[in-house]
Motif scaffolding. Sequence first.
Motif, PDB file in Angstrom:
ATOM      1  N   LEU A  39      10.096   6.252   2.995  1.00 35.21           N
ATOM      2  CA  LEU A  39       9.077   6.393   1.983  1.00 35.21           C
ATOM      3  C   LEU A  39       9.950   6.481   0.613  1.00 35.21           C
ATOM      4  O   LEU A  39      10.592   7.492   0.580  1.00 35.21           O
ATOM      5  N   ARG A  40       9.585   5.687  -0.160  1.00 40.97           N
ATOM      6  CA  ARG A  40      10.115   5.773  -1.893  1.00 40.97           C
ATOM      7  C   ARG A  40       9.321   6.673  -2.649  1.00 40.97           C
ATOM      8  O   ARG A  40       8.243   6.903  -2.357  1.00 40.97           O
ATOM      9  N   PRO A  41       9.634   7.184  -3.658  1.00 38.43           N
ATOM     10  CA  PRO A  41       8.698   7.577  -4.647  1.00 38.43           C
ATOM     11  C   PRO A  41       7.443   6.813  -4.999  1.00 38.43           C
ATOM     12  O   PRO A  41       7.700   5.655  -5.079  1.00 38.43           O
ATOM     13  N   SER A  42       6.223   7.468  -5.062  1.00 40.69           N
ATOM     14  CA  SER A  42       5.075   6.514  -5.223  1.00 40.69           C
ATOM     15  C   SER A  42       4.856   6.537  -6.795  1.00 40.69           C
ATOM     16  O   SER A  42       5.737   6.925  -7.721  1.00 40.69           O
ATOM     17  N   VAL A  43       4.295   5.529  -6.951  1.00 34.15           N
ATOM     18  CA  VAL A  43       4.093   5.126  -8.412  1.00 34.15           C
ATOM     19  C   VAL A  43       2.794   5.375  -8.941  1.00 34.15           C
ATOM     20  O   VAL A  43       1.920   5.640  -8.175  1.00 34.15           O
ATOM     21  N   PRO A  44       2.494   5.706 -10.198  1.00 33.66           N
ATOM     22  CA  PRO A  44       1.038   5.902 -10.921  1.00 33.66           C
ATOM     23  C   PRO A  44       0.104   4.643 -10.248  1.00 33.66           C
ATOM     24  O   PRO A  44       0.516   3.664 -10.168  1.00 33.66           O
ATOM     25  N   ALA A  45      -0.917   5.180 -10.070  1.00 33.58           N
ATOM     26  CA  ALA A  45      -2.190   4.429  -9.472  1.00 33.58           C
ATOM     27  C   ALA A  45      -2.308   3.061 -10.814  1.00 33.58           C
ATOM     28  O   ALA A  45      -2.581   3.442 -11.835  1.00 33.58           O
ATOM     29  N   ARG A  46      -2.112   1.831 -10.263  1.00 34.33           N
ATOM     30  CA  ARG A  46      -2.539   0.849 -11.200  1.00 34.33           C
ATOM     31  C   ARG A  46      -3.097  -0.347 -10.489  1.00 34.33           C
ATOM     32  O   ARG A  46      -2.477  -1.428 -10.701  1.00 34.33           O
ATOM     33  N   GLY A  52     -10.750  -8.451  11.735  1.00 37.49           N
ATOM     34  CA  GLY A  52     -10.217  -8.268  10.343  1.00 37.49           C
ATOM     35  C   GLY A  52      -8.702  -7.925  10.516  1.00 37.49           C
ATOM     36  O   GLY A  52      -8.260  -7.296  11.337  1.00 37.49           O
ATOM     37  N   LEU A  53      -8.020  -8.582   9.515  1.00 30.41           N
ATOM     38  CA  LEU A  53      -6.462  -8.329   9.327  1.00 30.41           C
ATOM     39  C   LEU A  53      -6.415  -8.282   8.053  1.00 30.41           C
ATOM     40  O   LEU A  53      -6.819  -8.314   7.172  1.00 30.41           O
ATOM     41  N   LEU A  54      -5.171  -6.991   8.089  1.00 27.27           N
ATOM     42  CA  LEU A  54      -4.759  -6.573   6.974  1.00 27.27           C
ATOM     43  C   LEU A  54      -3.236  -6.557   6.783  1.00 27.27           C
ATOM     44  O   LEU A  54      -2.385  -6.286   7.651  1.00 27.27           O
ATOM     45  N   PHE A  55      -2.856  -7.208   5.811  1.00 25.86           N
ATOM     46  CA  PHE A  55      -1.259  -7.497   5.484  1.00 25.86           C
ATOM     47  C   PHE A  55      -0.891  -6.602   4.236  1.00 25.86           C
ATOM     48  O   PHE A  55      -1.838  -6.570   3.387  1.00 25.86           O
ATOM     49  N   LEU A  56       0.311  -5.773   4.353  1.00 30.94           N
ATOM     50  CA  LEU A  56       0.701  -4.963   3.292  1.00 30.94           C
ATOM     51  C   LEU A  56       2.161  -5.272   2.515  1.00 30.94           C
ATOM     52  O   LEU A  56       2.891  -5.782   3.588  1.00 30.94           O
ATOM     53  N   ASP A  57       2.389  -5.599   1.482  1.00 30.81           N
ATOM     54  CA  ASP A  57       3.507  -5.768   0.806  1.00 30.81           C
ATOM     55  C   ASP A  57       3.895  -4.362   0.693  1.00 30.81           C
ATOM     56  O   ASP A  57       3.523  -3.617  -0.398  1.00 30.81           O
ATOM     57  N   TRP A  58       5.041  -4.051   1.464  1.00 35.62           N
ATOM     58  CA  TRP A  58       5.527  -2.698   1.641  1.00 35.62           C
ATOM     59  C   TRP A  58       6.082  -2.483   0.107  1.00 35.62           C
ATOM     60  O   TRP A  58       6.112  -1.142  -0.210  1.00 35.62           O
ATOM     61  N   SER A  59       6.568  -3.226  -0.673  1.00 31.45           N
ATOM     62  CA  SER A  59       7.337  -2.879  -1.773  1.00 31.45           C
ATOM     63  C   SER A  59       6.677  -2.880  -2.835  1.00 31.45           C
ATOM     64  O   SER A  59       7.235  -2.355  -4.052  1.00 31.45           O
ATOM     65  N   THR A  60       5.435  -3.487  -3.159  1.00 28.21           N
ATOM     66  CA  THR A  60       4.474  -3.572  -4.260  1.00 28.21           C
ATOM     67  C   THR A  60       3.238  -2.822  -4.174  1.00 28.21           C
ATOM     68  O   THR A  60       2.808  -2.544  -5.140  1.00 28.21           O
ATOM     69  N   ALA A 104      -2.716  -2.164  -4.611  1.00 23.87           N
ATOM     70  CA  ALA A 104      -3.756  -1.270  -4.034  1.00 23.87           C
ATOM     71  C   ALA A 104      -3.170   0.146  -3.618  1.00 23.87           C
ATOM     72  O   ALA A 104      -3.944   0.959  -3.519  1.00 23.87           O
ATOM     73  N   SER A 105      -1.948   0.070  -2.935  1.00 19.63           N
ATOM     74  CA  SER A 105      -1.253   1.269  -2.420  1.00 19.63           C
ATOM     75  C   SER A 105      -0.406   1.822  -3.414  1.00 19.63           C
ATOM     76  O   SER A 105       0.522   0.877  -3.985  1.00 19.63           O
ATOM     77  N   PRO A 106      -0.243   3.042  -3.887  1.00 16.78           N
ATOM     78  CA  PRO A 106       0.665   3.651  -4.807  1.00 16.78           C
ATOM     79  C   PRO A 106       1.827   3.938  -3.990  1.00 16.78           C
ATOM     80  O   PRO A 106       3.018   4.220  -4.430  1.00 16.78           O
ATOM     81  N   LEU A 107       1.826   3.818  -2.700  1.00 15.54           N
ATOM     82  CA  LEU A 107       3.231   4.095  -1.769  1.00 15.54           C
ATOM     83  C   LEU A 107       4.170   2.948  -1.706  1.00 15.54           C
ATOM     84  O   LEU A 107       3.881   1.682  -1.868  1.00 15.54           O
ATOM     85  N   ARG A 108       5.473   3.236  -1.861  1.00 12.32           N
ATOM     86  CA  ARG A 108       6.551   2.167  -1.868  1.00 12.32           C
ATOM     87  C   ARG A 108       7.454   2.608  -0.653  1.00 12.32           C
ATOM     88  O   ARG A 108       7.614   3.697  -0.528  1.00 12.32           O
ATOM     89  N   TRP A 109       7.635   1.560  -0.101  1.00  8.88           N
ATOM     90  CA  TRP A 109       8.547   1.702   1.212  1.00  8.88           C
ATOM     91  C   TRP A 109       9.707   1.058   1.101  1.00  8.88           C
ATOM     92  O   TRP A 109       9.946  -0.096   0.386  1.00  8.88           O
ATOM     93  N   SER A 110      10.765   1.301   1.844  1.00  9.65           N
ATOM     94  CA  SER A 110      12.265   0.606   1.714  1.00  9.65           C
ATOM     95  C   SER A 110      12.199  -0.493   2.927  1.00  9.65           C
ATOM     96  O   SER A 110      11.028  -0.760   3.176  1.00  9.65           O
TER      97      SER A 110
END
Length: 294
Positions: free
Chosen positions: A146-153, A231-239, A273-279
């Motif tokens: 887990l990388r530092p989160s970013v402000p919600a946008r 229902g399927l959910l895909f996540l772009d872990w970097s954005t 949608a997510s403020p989380l950023r992952w390696s």
Amino acid sequence: MDPYHEGSRAVQTRVGVREAADHVGRSIGPDIRDVAAAFLGLQPMLVIGAADGAGRIWSSLLTGQPGFVRATGRRRISVAGGLPESDPLAAALAAEGTAVGTLALDPRTRRRMRLNGTAGPTAHGFAVEAEQVFSNCPRYLQKRELRPSVPARTGAARRGRELTPDQEGLIRAADTFFLATVAADGADASHRGGNPGFVRVLSPNRLSWPDYDGNSMFLSLGNLEGDPRAGLLFLDWSTGTTLQLAGTATTAFGAHGRTTRFTVAEVVETPHASPLRWSAPEYSPANPPLPETA
């Protein structure tokens, strides 16, 4: 009581894993043990699967500071906050008695926990009364830091009836997605993982993926035996961008494995949608190699 309904039992029998399923089924129960409660309290995200008011099945992502999901009893969890109004499941989680499947997955430790039950609104979010609680093995889980989160946008949700070329590219590059299914006795949220390319885009409204050997429960495929909605959910872990798909799924059983095919009915893409950023991932050593294509 048998933790499996007849759909799961039918698949277990067809594949020849009934005895193995009986063994792992002993781990399914309604109680949230202390180790599970501690795990939940450390998680910054939770995946939830349910039906919307029109009967479409969706998988959605919730995020928050660790502690936003917590056990508040032996058979109850509380979730602070909720989904934005633009999420397909926002109204369902604001209603009483919604059948939900939840999945807490920690890429940092390659651990996951599933809790299925009935949700209802609270003053600060929603709660789930647990009916099934259990953990799964780490197979096909990619490790991420887990990388530092970013402000919600969060950007405006983009809706459609089929995939755009960019959305197809996100799916082709995916090593993970989340699958929501339902049955008469409730909902379920599960994880699917593999090397990038394991999900194939057959057309702007058709996908397929191999069903890798797992825990022998066959909860998802068992649900699809009786109800093809998914229902399927895909996540772009970097954005933090999420891609949610509602549609129907069927599984073909062959001599050399199983393949699930999904038909897209609706698409919702939410930038950041997510403020989380992952390696970048460390791929699971259990991921099967992809078949060579001409």
